[in-house]
Design an enzyme around this catalytic site. Structure first.
Site, PDB file in Angstrom:
ATOM      1  N   ASP A 178       0.625  -1.496  -0.056  1.00  0.00           N
ATOM      2  CA  ASP A 178       0.247  -0.304   0.217  1.00  0.00           C
ATOM      3  C   ASP A 178       1.212   1.564  -0.038  1.00  0.00           C
ATOM      4  O   ASP A 178       1.761   1.230   0.679  1.00  0.00           O
ATOM      5  CB  ASP A 178      -0.946   0.230   1.406  1.00  0.00           C
ATOM      6  CG  ASP A 178      -2.120   0.818   1.339  1.00  0.00           C
ATOM      7  OD1 ASP A 178      -1.588   2.450   0.754  1.00  0.00           O
ATOM      8  OD2 ASP A 178      -3.048   1.408   1.159  1.00  0.00           O
ATOM      9  N   HIS A 244      -1.748  -2.400   8.322  1.00  0.00           N
ATOM     10  CA  HIS A 244      -2.310  -0.714   8.502  1.00  0.00           C
ATOM     11  C   HIS A 244      -3.645  -1.055   8.748  1.00  0.00           C
ATOM     12  O   HIS A 244      -4.142  -2.371   8.544  1.00  0.00           O
ATOM     13  CB  HIS A 244      -1.597  -0.487   7.190  1.00  0.00           C
ATOM     14  CG  HIS A 244      -2.278  -0.673   6.179  1.00  0.00           C
ATOM     15  ND1 HIS A 244      -2.582  -0.263   5.416  1.00  0.00           N
ATOM     16  CD2 HIS A 244      -1.657  -1.361   5.068  1.00  0.00           C
ATOM     17  CE1 HIS A 244      -3.162  -0.403   4.144  1.00  0.00           C
ATOM     18  NE2 HIS A 244      -2.201  -1.899   4.482  1.00  0.00           N
TER      19      HIS A 244
HETATM   20 ZN    ZN Z   1      -2.252  -3.182   2.832  1.00  0.00          ZN
END
Ligand code: ZN
Length: 514
Positions: A178, A244
């Site tokens: 990400d 996350h």
């Molecule tokens: Zn992720």
């Protein structure tokens, strides 16, 4: 007992290093084995925005990082306005010369002649110009990164010495791909570029076999060259996985690879860490093992949850220190009391009862590293408070490119790129699918903007034929990507930029012609 001491540090000038005494707990019972289902993992509640001004923050480093981030973002922010200007000129008499001049003056590169020449037939191909411009600016920021940064090597050496002081001869981090974790090393954890290895995978599901190979390589270096320690020194290899979540919008802005569930993301990363340790222990006997550490990142604020291993190196989703809570709690204290409180927070986590209870404290080096990481992150929270109002405006995805292949350490600005570590397309296709299908289709394709993909690999100039093999690999991966997303490729909605370079740090990108 805490003895704070100061010295020049790779992590910033306001370094306070609490030396933690051998505070090993005598608790030996395993955690509770209860027939009731486990409670849900406690989530960080947003308790108002973080305010700037913290006694432990490194203000000078924050200023430098902010200047870097601004410069980086401003350059890319110019691209679309300049291309719009070029677009508006396309029916003018001296279009080609004027377009080239504007782009060279404002963005520092040349437009592809062919696209300009053909503009009168079917209008200017703005998708092509967008891809081309993104890739040109990408190469610029990477190639300029090292100019005037002679301090990077010294900074890394100093950090490696610090890790050794904590009994770690290697620190290897696998965050999720990400883009909001792209600043993990430089911003969120404040670790020097060259001192730690970072490889990103969708959902932090790193490649265990590859990491076992890397572990073996590090051991061989210790045996043969005594780098950075000789093999008889009982230092350890530390593997960190970073998952996350989103404190503000947990149901929509969490990890795409784990259906936005914080629990699944944390559990998935923890599972991978355990499997990696098991792999090392089963493959190499004679006490071969690794240390592991699990870190959660709130992508809205860059706050971290550091999961504290116990005396048996086991971690729990319920035993962690939350840096945002620590930040608020210590903000009004003087520097010495605040750093003492950081140490106490770790001890509180270690000695907690209930679901998070563990078997004593980890080794002293691990405790020191954890307190260091918490202190470093406090500087980042101050940064977010000062320059982003305590909370990022872009809580969702805003990536501009997908990077496929090997890490580009120059790219460390939050939300700038989705990074999928990839050795072979067969093994890494899931990571790219998350990037293209779950993120960029919504972000770019729905607006008619193409998906820029940078394919990046390093070769070893000391190894005969290495450059040729890496070049062939880049082309293979490009072909596979264009084939895999053929619906996009046919409309010019995806484009690949292949770059290779020598493996030594600071080498320039060598773009390959498609
Ligand atoms: Zn992720």
């Amino acid at each position: 007992m805490v003895r704070g001491r100061r010295k020049n540090s790779p992590f910033g000038s306001r370094f306070v290093k609490p030396r933690v005494g051998a505070a090993r707990s005598t608790v030996t019972e395993p955690g509770p084995v209860a027939p009731v289902p486990a409670p849900s993992v406690p989530r960080t509640e947003a308790v108002g925005e973080l305010r700037p001004g913290h006694p432990l923050a490194d203000a000078a480093m924050n200023d430098r990082l902010h200047a870097f981030e601004q410069g980086f973002r401003e350059r890319f922010a110019q691209l679309v306005p300049v291309l719009k200007e070029v677009h508006a000129l396309q029916h003018e008499r001296d279009f080609q010369e004027r377009a080239q001049r504007i782009v060279l003056d404002r963005l520092g590169y040349q437009l592809p002649e062919k696209a300009l020449e053909d503009a009168w037939i079917n209008d200017l191909d703005t998708r092509e110009l967008y891809l081309h411009g993104t890739f040109e600016l990408f190469d610029q920021v990477v190639n300029e990164y090292w100019a005037g940064r002679d301090d990077l090597v010294a900074e890394a050496e100093s950090a490696i010495a610090y890790f050794l002081d904590c009994d770690f001869h290697e620190v290897d981090i696998s965050p999720c791909s990400d883009g909001r974790l792209l600043g993990l090393r430089r911003f969120i954890l404040r670790l020097p570029d060259l001192a730690v290895r970072v490889k990103s995978y969708a959902g932090a599901q790193f490649d265990i076999e590859e990491d076992v190979r890397h572990w073996t390589k590090r051991e061989l270096l210790r045996f043969r060259e005594g780098r950075p320690t000789t093999a008889d020194v009982p230092s350890r290899y530390l593997k960190i996985a970073a998952y996350h979540y989103s404190g503000a919008d947990p149901l929509h802005q969490g990890c795409a690879a784990h259906g936005n569930s914080e629990r699944d993301a944390a559990d998935g990363a923890l599972h991978q860490l355990r499997a990696f340790r098991q792999a090392i222990e089963n493959t190499y006997c004679c006490g071969a093992s690794v240390d592991t550490l699990l870190i959660g990142v709130d992508t809205d604020t860059d706050a971290v949850k550091i999961h504290i291993p116990d005396g048996d190196t086991r971690m729990s989703l319920y035993r962690f220190v939350d840096s945002a809570a620590l930040y608020r709690e210590t903000q009004g204290l003087d520097e010495q009391s605040a750093s003492l409180r950081v140490y106490q927070a770790i001890q509180d986590a270690i000695h907690q009862q209930g679901w998070g209870r563990g078997n004593g404290a980890p080794h002293e080096g691990m405790l020191r590293l954890i307190s260091r990481l918490l202190l470093n992150n406090i500087s980042q929270l101050e940064y977010v408070a000062r320059y982003h109002g305590g909370h990022y405006a872009d809580v969702g995805h805003r990536e501009r490119v997908i990077i496929v292949g090997q890490e580009i350490e120059e790219m460390q600005v939050r939300n700038f790129a989705y990074f999928a570590h990839l050795e072979t397309m067969e093994e890494g296709s899931d990571g790219i699918d998350v990037g293209v299908n779950k993120i960029f289709r919504k972000l770019n394709v729905e607006r008619g903007l193409p998906v820029p993909v940078v394919i990046h690999y390093r070769y070893d100039r000391k190894v005969p034929g290495s450059r040729e093999r890496v070049e062939a690999r880049c082309r293979r991966i490009r072909r596979t990507i264009m084939e895999r997303y053929r619906d996009l490729a046919e409309k010019g909605l995806i484009g690949c930029h292949m770059v290779i370079r020598d493996k030594r740090s600071g080498s320039r990108l060598e773009p390959l012609v498609a």
